[in-house]
Design an enzyme around this catalytic site. Structure first.
Site, mmCIF file in Angstrom:
data_model
loop_
_atom_site.group_PDB
_atom_site.id
_atom_site.type_symbol
_atom_site.label_atom_id
_atom_site.label_comp_id
_atom_site.label_asym_id
_atom_site.label_seq_id
_atom_site.Cartn_x
_atom_site.Cartn_y
_atom_site.Cartn_z
ATOM 1 C CB SER A 141 -2.432 6.166 3.502
ATOM 2 O OG SER A 141 -0.978 6.188 4.094
ATOM 3 C CE1 TYR A 155 -3.681 6.304 8.711
ATOM 4 C CE2 TYR A 155 -1.841 5.519 7.362
ATOM 5 C CZ TYR A 155 -2.856 6.478 7.763
ATOM 6 O OH TYR A 155 -2.966 7.536 6.912
#
Length: 249
Positions: A141, A155
């Site tokens: 990501s 995250y």
């Protein structure tokens, strides 16, 4: 090189299902796994109706069951007659501010996105080392570029670990027939991004997935996708003041 036989984890919805549709349209045989077998079977029926000449194998798999990962990969490899590419896509987007009583959410995200991704990479690379070829794709990501505050902290940290793993593997395997790609998608319109509240700079699902598949097919070592604006932001984000980064949480 055309990678004909492709395994995708987390393929029952979101980016995984969308990548499966795109690769099927390109005539690739697919091995699809996720926890929700019913969704996979529906996806297989859809893909075979549109592309009847393909082989589509499906298996239920919880990637957090680390003993099950190599077994399922081996079953899918046998059904397809080999694996040319494995896309480690299964992930989790839960999270809470650390110290607020939701350690369960943060630990689940860290485990799924990093530890379980490593278990998948282990299983894939064992196969690739045996057959002396293959392409490992890690779906990280843009959150990996710099730590994010608040509910996104765990995250971002898990994805930073995954990107570091991909870089280390790419260095180790350079010059060999085994290739490693780390994808760092920005915000792409999926249920996960909607739940995370990522409303700015969101790319439509088809645009985002087309950019991901194009980078995978190029076998780029690392790619920020879609290229605009995320390639630029990849250079800018490490330089931003912390006050600006605080607003991204």
């Amino acid at each position: 090189m055309t990678r004909r036989r492709i395994l995708i984890t987390g393929a029952s919805s979101g980016l995984g299902a969308a990548m499966a549709r795109e690769f099927a349209a390109r005539g690739r045989d697919l091995a699809l796994c996720a926890r929700r077998l019913t969704n996979l079977e529906e996806l297989r029926a859809e893909l075979l109706a549109a592309h009847p000449g393909l082989t589509i194998a499906v298996r239920a798999l919880d990637v957090n069951d680390h003993d099950a990962v190599p077994k399922v990969f081996d079953e899918l490899r046998a059904e397809l007659g080999g694996l040319d590419r494995v896309i480690v896509n299964a992930g989790l987007g839960k999270g809470a501010r650390l110290g607020t009583g939701r350690a369960d959410a943060n630990l689940a995200t860290a485990t799924t996105n990093f530890v379980s991704a490593m278990a998948q990479a282990e299983a894939a690379l064992r196969i690739f080392r045996e057959q002396k070829s293959g392409h490992l794709v890690l779906v990280s990501s843009m959150s990996a570029v710099r730590g994010l505050p608040g509910p996104k902290a765990a995250y971002a940290a898990s994805k930073a670990g995954l990107s570091a793993l991909g870089e280390g593997l790419a260095i180790e395997l350079r010059g060999t027939p085994i290739k490693v790609t780390t994808l760092q998608p920005g915000f792409i319109a999926t249920d996960m991004s909607a739940r995370a509240g990522d409303a700015r700079l969101v790319a439509p699902l088809d645009k985002g997935v087309n950019a991901m598949v194009a980078a995978i097919e190029r076998e780029s070592v690392r790619a920020n996708v879609p290229e605009w604006p995320w390639r630029v932001l990849g250079f800018v984000m490490p330089l931003l003041p912390r006050a600006v980064m605080a607003r991204m949480g």
